[in-house]
Enzyme design. Structure first.
Site, PDB file in Angstrom:
ATOM      1  N   ASP A 146     -10.169  14.230  28.948  1.00 60.00           N
ATOM      2  CA  ASP A 146     -10.984  13.488  28.180  1.00 60.00           C
ATOM      3  C   ASP A 146     -11.316  14.527  27.123  1.00 60.00           C
ATOM      4  O   ASP A 146     -11.278  14.257  25.863  1.00 60.00           O
ATOM      5  CB  ASP A 146     -12.382  12.971  28.930  1.00 60.00           C
ATOM      6  CG  ASP A 146     -11.650  11.755  29.769  1.00 60.00           C
ATOM      7  OD1 ASP A 146     -10.670  11.269  29.299  1.00 60.00           O
ATOM      8  OD2 ASP A 146     -12.832  11.312  30.370  1.00 60.00           O
TER       9      ASP A 146
ATOM     10  N   SER B 278      -6.262   0.538  26.230  1.00 64.90           N
ATOM     11  CA  SER B 278      -7.114   1.345  26.981  1.00 64.90           C
ATOM     12  C   SER B 278      -8.476   1.606  26.311  1.00 64.90           C
ATOM     13  O   SER B 278      -8.818   0.650  25.642  1.00 64.90           O
ATOM     14  CB  SER B 278      -6.560   2.918  26.971  1.00 64.90           C
ATOM     15  OG  SER B 278      -6.682   3.269  25.439  1.00 64.90           O
ATOM     16  N   LEU B 279      -9.301   2.396  26.984  1.00 61.88           N
ATOM     17  CA  LEU B 279     -10.804   2.233  26.395  1.00 61.88           C
ATOM     18  C   LEU B 279     -11.166   3.567  25.946  1.00 61.88           C
ATOM     19  O   LEU B 279     -11.007   4.578  26.466  1.00 61.88           O
ATOM     20  CB  LEU B 279     -11.707   2.082  27.773  1.00 61.88           C
ATOM     21  CG  LEU B 279     -11.669   0.783  28.453  1.00 61.88           C
ATOM     22  CD1 LEU B 279     -12.103   0.767  29.933  1.00 61.88           C
ATOM     23  CD2 LEU B 279     -12.337  -0.316  27.652  1.00 61.88           C
TER      24      LEU B 279
ATOM     25  N   GLU C 148     -19.159  -3.750  34.252  1.00 68.59           N
ATOM     26  CA  GLU C 148     -18.298  -3.878  35.449  1.00 68.59           C
ATOM     27  C   GLU C 148     -18.274  -2.350  35.924  1.00 68.59           C
ATOM     28  O   GLU C 148     -18.266  -1.412  34.984  1.00 68.59           O
ATOM     29  CB  GLU C 148     -16.806  -4.364  35.168  1.00 68.59           C
ATOM     30  CG  GLU C 148     -16.848  -5.751  34.749  1.00 68.59           C
ATOM     31  CD  GLU C 148     -15.706  -6.200  33.865  1.00 68.59           C
ATOM     32  OE1 GLU C 148     -14.627  -5.570  34.053  1.00 68.59           O
ATOM     33  OE2 GLU C 148     -15.626  -7.222  33.122  1.00 68.59           O
TER      34      GLU C 148
ATOM     35  N   LYS D  62     -15.985   0.835  36.604  1.00 67.00           N
ATOM     36  CA  LYS D  62     -14.735   1.339  36.067  1.00 67.00           C
ATOM     37  C   LYS D  62     -14.006   2.191  37.275  1.00 67.00           C
ATOM     38  O   LYS D  62     -14.317   3.036  37.494  1.00 67.00           O
ATOM     39  CB  LYS D  62     -14.834   2.340  34.855  1.00 67.00           C
ATOM     40  CG  LYS D  62     -13.428   2.629  34.342  1.00 67.00           C
ATOM     41  CD  LYS D  62     -13.581   3.199  32.777  1.00 67.00           C
ATOM     42  CE  LYS D  62     -12.106   3.689  32.466  1.00 67.00           C
ATOM     43  NZ  LYS D  62     -11.385   4.755  33.465  1.00 67.00           N
TER      44      LYS D  62
ATOM     45  N   ASP E  68     -11.271   3.948  39.457  1.00 64.26           N
ATOM     46  CA  ASP E  68     -10.374   4.817  39.305  1.00 64.26           C
ATOM     47  C   ASP E  68      -9.040   4.583  40.192  1.00 64.26           C
ATOM     48  O   ASP E  68      -8.948   4.774  41.032  1.00 64.26           O
ATOM     49  CB  ASP E  68     -10.736   6.208  39.723  1.00 64.26           C
ATOM     50  CG  ASP E  68     -10.532   7.236  39.180  1.00 64.26           C
ATOM     51  OD1 ASP E  68      -9.788   7.050  38.147  1.00 64.26           O
ATOM     52  OD2 ASP E  68     -10.825   8.736  39.208  1.00 64.26           O
TER      53      ASP E  68
ATOM     54  N   ARG F  65       0.794  -0.489  33.516  1.00 69.80           N
ATOM     55  CA  ARG F  65       0.475  -0.475  32.097  1.00 69.80           C
ATOM     56  C   ARG F  65       1.476   0.341  31.255  1.00 69.80           C
ATOM     57  O   ARG F  65       1.706  -0.125  30.179  1.00 69.80           O
ATOM     58  CB  ARG F  65      -0.828   0.169  31.853  1.00 69.80           C
ATOM     59  CG  ARG F  65      -1.323   0.163  30.249  1.00 69.80           C
ATOM     60  CD  ARG F  65      -2.865   0.500  30.296  1.00 69.80           C
ATOM     61  NE  ARG F  65      -3.332   1.873  30.771  1.00 69.80           N
ATOM     62  CZ  ARG F  65      -4.487   2.204  30.729  1.00 69.80           C
ATOM     63  NH1 ARG F  65      -5.461   1.464  30.410  1.00 69.80           N
ATOM     64  NH2 ARG F  65      -4.686   3.321  31.051  1.00 69.80           N
TER      65      ARG F  65
ATOM     66  N   TYR G 154     -10.004  -7.622  36.180  1.00 73.99           N
ATOM     67  CA  TYR G 154     -11.231  -7.436  35.425  1.00 73.99           C
ATOM     68  C   TYR G 154     -10.842  -8.320  34.152  1.00 73.99           C
ATOM     69  O   TYR G 154     -11.907  -8.352  33.385  1.00 73.99           O
ATOM     70  CB  TYR G 154     -11.476  -6.133  35.277  1.00 73.99           C
ATOM     71  CG  TYR G 154     -10.092  -5.079  34.598  1.00 73.99           C
ATOM     72  CD1 TYR G 154      -9.631  -5.506  33.235  1.00 73.99           C
ATOM     73  CD2 TYR G 154      -9.833  -4.201  35.550  1.00 73.99           C
ATOM     74  CE1 TYR G 154      -8.570  -4.814  32.466  1.00 73.99           C
ATOM     75  CE2 TYR G 154      -8.823  -3.308  34.702  1.00 73.99           C
ATOM     76  CZ  TYR G 154      -8.165  -3.727  33.613  1.00 73.99           C
ATOM     77  OH  TYR G 154      -7.052  -2.879  33.142  1.00 73.99           O
TER      78      TYR G 154
ATOM     79  N   LYS H  61     -18.900   6.668  30.987  1.00 73.13           N
ATOM     80  CA  LYS H  61     -18.488   7.551  31.980  1.00 73.13           C
ATOM     81  C   LYS H  61     -19.621   8.205  32.872  1.00 73.13           C
ATOM     82  O   LYS H  61     -20.473   8.667  32.341  1.00 73.13           O
ATOM     83  CB  LYS H  61     -17.681   8.549  31.557  1.00 73.13           C
ATOM     84  CG  LYS H  61     -16.255   8.258  30.760  1.00 73.13           C
ATOM     85  CD  LYS H  61     -15.069   7.458  31.762  1.00 73.13           C
ATOM     86  CE  LYS H  61     -14.333   8.085  32.376  1.00 73.13           C
ATOM     87  NZ  LYS H  61     -13.307   8.859  31.844  1.00 73.13           N
TER      88      LYS H  61
ATOM     89  N   CYS I 177     -11.594  37.990  65.595  1.00 78.02           N
ATOM     90  CA  CYS I 177     -12.715  37.129  64.946  1.00 78.02           C
ATOM     91  C   CYS I 177     -13.541  37.877  63.831  1.00 78.02           C
ATOM     92  O   CYS I 177     -14.000  38.917  64.224  1.00 78.02           O
ATOM     93  CB  CYS I 177     -13.562  36.528  65.965  1.00 78.02           C
ATOM     94  SG  CYS I 177     -15.096  35.616  65.276  1.00 78.02           S
TER      95      CYS I 177
ATOM     96  N   CYS J  57     -17.331  38.281  65.553  1.00 82.00           N
ATOM     97  CA  CYS J  57     -17.603  39.277  66.858  1.00 82.00           C
ATOM     98  C   CYS J  57     -16.623  39.992  67.453  1.00 82.00           C
ATOM     99  O   CYS J  57     -16.876  40.655  68.348  1.00 82.00           O
ATOM    100  CB  CYS J  57     -17.842  37.944  68.069  1.00 82.00           C
ATOM    101  SG  CYS J  57     -16.596  37.214  68.711  1.00 82.00           S
TER     102      CYS J  57
ATOM    103  N   CYS K  89     -11.675  31.540  67.587  1.00 79.80           N
ATOM    104  CA  CYS K  89     -12.218  32.698  68.090  1.00 79.80           C
ATOM    105  C   CYS K  89     -12.266  32.251  69.612  1.00 79.80           C
ATOM    106  O   CYS K  89     -12.999  30.983  69.899  1.00 79.80           O
ATOM    107  CB  CYS K  89     -13.658  33.265  67.375  1.00 79.80           C
ATOM    108  SG  CYS K  89     -14.503  34.103  68.590  1.00 79.80           S
TER     109      CYS K  89
ATOM    110  N   CYS L   9     -19.769  33.893  70.647  1.00 79.98           N
ATOM    111  CA  CYS L   9     -19.746  34.481  69.314  1.00 79.98           C
ATOM    112  C   CYS L   9     -21.051  33.970  68.600  1.00 79.98           C
ATOM    113  O   CYS L   9     -21.199  32.727  68.603  1.00 79.98           O
ATOM    114  CB  CYS L   9     -18.328  33.916  68.801  1.00 79.98           C
ATOM    115  SG  CYS L   9     -18.261  34.294  67.028  1.00 79.98           S
TER     116      CYS L   9
HETATM  117  N1  5U1 Z   1     -13.489  -3.075  35.177  1.00 79.97           N
HETATM  118  C1  5U1 Z   1     -12.919  -2.678  34.177  1.00 79.97           C
HETATM  119  N2  5U1 Z   1     -11.933  -1.797  34.026  1.00 79.97           N
HETATM  120  N3  5U1 Z   1     -11.255  -1.677  33.081  1.00 79.97           N
HETATM  121  C2  5U1 Z   1     -10.384  -0.952  32.627  1.00 79.97           C
HETATM  122  N4  5U1 Z   1     -12.712  -3.557  32.970  1.00 79.97           N
HETATM  123  C3  5U1 Z   1     -11.709  -3.029  32.399  1.00 79.97           C
HETATM  124  N5  5U1 Z   1     -11.128  -3.280  30.924  1.00 79.97           N
HETATM  125  C4  5U1 Z   1     -10.227  -2.534  30.589  1.00 79.97           C
HETATM  126  C5  5U1 Z   1      -9.916  -1.305  31.381  1.00 79.97           C
HETATM  127  C6  5U1 Z   1      -8.884  -0.261  30.598  1.00 79.97           C
HETATM  128  O1  5U1 Z   1      -9.556  -2.601  29.365  1.00 79.97           O
HETATM  129  C7  5U1 Z   1     -10.058  -3.912  28.709  1.00 79.97           C
HETATM  130  C8  5U1 Z   1     -11.442  -3.696  27.920  1.00 79.97           C
HETATM  131  C9  5U1 Z   1      -9.207  -4.049  27.418  1.00 79.97           C
END
Ligand code: 5U1
Length: 685
Positions: free
Chosen positions: A39, A84-85, A115, A117, A119, A138, A226, A315, A419, A422, A437, A442
């Site tokens: 990032d 993306s965000l 919501e 995020k 991973d 994606r 989402y 984040k 070891c 000891c 060991c 020990c």
């Molecule tokens: N929970 C959540 N994760 N997420 C990832 N919502 C969400 N929205 C996303 C992304 C990339 O994108 C939209 C806002 C377009």
């Protein structure tokens, strides 16, 4: 070089670096730097491009959403790009985003949805006439990989939905591997000698992008939807929140932790709450996504580049960082294992400075090819010891040293590995990854043994930490755990120790006295028998009368107990065959530390004795995860309702057979909400 050329050069370097890391992350699923560092690079490039717009080119990584699809999969064109965000890393950045949003909307307030995020891996699912027809990654936002067959194996992905649904629509969501499943998968891979995944995201991505869907099917993947991408042939609600509710009603899994707010202050509170509680989640989340609720307003705001203006990722502080590994040292564990660990250039990870990190075992060091002098990625998750994820091979300069444990501990005088604490002989049992060991006396092993014995949830003797246990051992007050019970005879001498006044000595002695009443399960756990953890100790305590009964049991009898396998049985018989351990047992008996099995012994875990059956689809997690939760709290999870069933958990579309049988037997039925509340209540006990 003049300033402009310097900037040009810097932009070029940043682009190359980002493209390289994009490829490692999205294509190879093997990142070399942490997300936070990635990032940071993108942020630097964006800033330069903003300042010097004539250097902004269409091929800049800031103009792409991800990496290009892998050709082995078919390609899916996304009719509406998967965006993306943008990120906010502080309260101020979030506030700036909100102010900008209000300014653009010419309004004073706007409803927001928050919501987690997660991973994982973003995917799009397309349904036509109620059937799942396409599932795609994606990719670069415009074109993704066709992974329909793999996504079909995820149980929480509906293969069909109600015929009332729009004739054609797309939902977007995050596929993820729950943390527990990730650890299990990595353990399995380590056992099989395969490289382990650096984190749940890579494991999820690696699992979903398998050319063989059967492999995907074996991984406990899950998904949260989402957003609704697009819908044709039917009107859909006009707020994001209502759309999620609508998708839920169609059978999609939507995160129950989503929340709707009217102010940015409430968003900040939500964010803070989840920073503090994120370790309790079954998945890894790296932030909170904040979205404008009204779809009309989202459209008004539009997007800039590939990032919508109507949403932002706020984040969480990073839990990964990179630093230099100075040296690989060795500590001796409670069972005598020689554990390599990394001594690091101090580095801040998620707000905490770390100087050391775990490395598991020599095989793992070799498999990951971690060398002394390497730049490495380190990761800190919750309260667990930080670990070295892997080396950053591209930063090597050729002076890094490969690691060889036996060479490190080779004692020239003795002419053999020794070891490091000891000096005793070191062995590596066949089929095991660790060296040991062999000396049970020990000092390192004894000290760890005492730390386990006094720990909370074991014999629970408050007041003995690492430093006091080491003093008691080094000053000859104790030689093993049983000696703790004769400390009362040395009260005056104890008071001579540094930082030990009369009051603290008396408190300590009182705590030791009270610990004599702990249950048999706790005492079994406190002995530190290899492979016998809390649950196993509980099981053994429900089967045996006391330590004598356990000691005298044959391997055959042990193996008859459901849940005891050959490894555990062997470890128990070996433990009781050692004269030093028998001596400790006798000292404990003499001191009056000799608990008998109690009728409630098996009931120490909060759900012990409770049998659950789950029917239908749960929203919060898959059935497997729900069953694991029950088991983790001591309960049992069965597939069929019988007279022994205490609770039938009823999800969506429950099986009629189970419901009617539960009705006939008068079995208590729980809604998902009641079930979650019960788990939470028991977890807190
Ligand atoms: N929970 C959540 N994760 N997420 C990832 N919502 C969400 N929205 C996303 C992304 C990339 O994108 C939209 C806002 C377009």
């Amino acid at each position: 070089m003049n300033k402009v050329n310097q900037v040009k050069e810097q932009i070029h370097r940043l682009k190359e670096q980002i493209n390289h890391h994009n490829y490692r992350y999205h294509v190879l699923d093997s990142p070399e730097i942490s997300d936070a560092e990635y990032d940071q690079l993108v942020c630097e490039l964006k800033q330069l491009e903003e300042e010097y717009p004539y250097f902004l080119t269409p091929d800049s990584p800031t103009q792409r959403v991800g990496a290009a699809p892998v050709e082995a999969f078919g390609v899916v064109e996304h009719p509406y790009p998967l965006l993306s965000l943008g990120n906010a890393f502080s309260e101020k950045e979030l506030a700036n985003w909100y102010t900008r949003t209000l300014r653009m909307l010419d309004d004073e307030q706007v409803d927001l949805v928050c919501e987690h995020k997660i991973d994982g891996l973003a995917v799009a699912l397309i349904y036509v006439d109620g059937k799942l027809v396409t599932g795609a990654t994606r990719g670069d936002g415009f074109r993704g990989e066709n992974i329909t067959q793999n996504l079909r194996t995820i149980r929480s992905v509906p293969l069909s939905v109600s015929r009332d649904a729009p004739a054609r629509f797309e939902v977007r969501g995050e596929v993820f591997l729950p943390v527990a499943g990730f650890h299990r998968l990595n353990q399995e891979r380590a056992r099989e000698g395969q490289p382990t995944f650096a984190n749940p995201r890579n494991a999820a991505a690696g699992s979903v992008r398998q050319l063989n869907p059967r492999i995907t099917a074996r991984r406990p993947l899950d998904i949260y939807i989402y957003m609704l991408g697009y819908a044709e042939g039917k009107a859909v609600p006009d707020t994001h929140w209502d759309r999620l509710e609508y998708l839920k009603s169609l059978g999609f899994k939507v995160n129950p932790h989503n929340a709707r707010f009217k102010s940015i202050k409430e968003v900040e509170d939500y964010y803070q709450r989840w920073i503090n509680n994120r370790e309790s989640l079954p998945y890894e989340a790296d932030g909170v996504v904040v979205k404008v609720n009204s779809v009309t307003r989202q459209e008004q705001l539009g997007s800039v580049g590939h990032e919508p203006r109507w949403a932002i990722a706020y984040k969480f502080p990073a839990v990964e960082a990179t630093t230099r590994l100075k040296e690989i040292a060795i500590s001796v564990g409670r069972t005598g294992t020689l554990n390599p660990y990394a001594i690091l250039e101090p580095v801040k990870v998620g707000g905490v400075t770390i100087k050391q990190a775990a490395l598991h075992n020599e095989d793992d060091v070799r498999r990951k090819d971690i060398r002394e002098g390497d730049w490495v990625t380190v990761r800190r998750a919750g309260e667990v010891i930080p670990e070295v994820v892997g080396p950053i091979v591209s930063k090597r300069i050729g002076k890094e040293k490969e690691y060889n444990l036996l060479e490190k501990i080779f004692d020239k005088k003795k002419g053999r590995p020794a070891c490091p604490v000891c000096g005793a002989e070191v062995i590596r049992p066949e089929g095991e990854a660790m060296y040991y060991c062999i000396n049970t006396a020990c000092p390192a092993q004894v000290q760890h043994g005492i730390e386990l014995f006094v720990a909370r949830g074991v014999m629970d003797i408050r007041g003995i930490g690492e430093s006091l246990s080491s003093t008691l051992l080094n000053e000859g007050f104790i030689h093993d755990v049983a000696d703790l019970y004769s400390l009362k005879e040395k009260r005056d001498a104890l008071m001579q120790l540094e930082k030990m006044g009369e009051k603290s000595v008396d408190n300590l002695l009182a705590a030791i006295e009270v610990s004599k009443n702990r249950s048999l399960a706790r005492l079994i756990l406190a002995l530190g028998i290899r492979h016998v953890g809390g649950e196993m100790a509980q099981l053994l305590a429900s089967e045996f009368e006391d330590l004598d009964d356990l000691k005298n049991s044959s391997s055959e009898r042990l193996l008859e107990i459901e849940g005891v396998g050959p490894k555990i049985a062997e470890s128990i018989t070996k433990f009781f065959a050692q004269p030093e351990n028998l001596k400790i047992m006798e000292k404990l008996r003499t001191a009056g530390v000799w608990p008998k099995r109690t009728p409630t012994e098996a009931a120490e875990l909060p759900l012990a004795g409770m049998e659950f059956v789950i029917t239908g689809r749960l929203e919060a997690f898959s059935r497997e995860v729900a069953q694991e939760r029950v088991k983790g709290l001591g309960g049992t999870a069965k597939d069929n309702v019988t007279r022994n069933t205490n609770y039938l958990v009823v999800g969506e579309d429950p099986g009629g057979g189970k419901l009617s049988r539960a009705g006939a037997l008068g079995t208590r039925q729980l809604t998902e909400e009641e079930f979650l509340a019960l788990l939470e209540e028991k977890r807190r006990q």
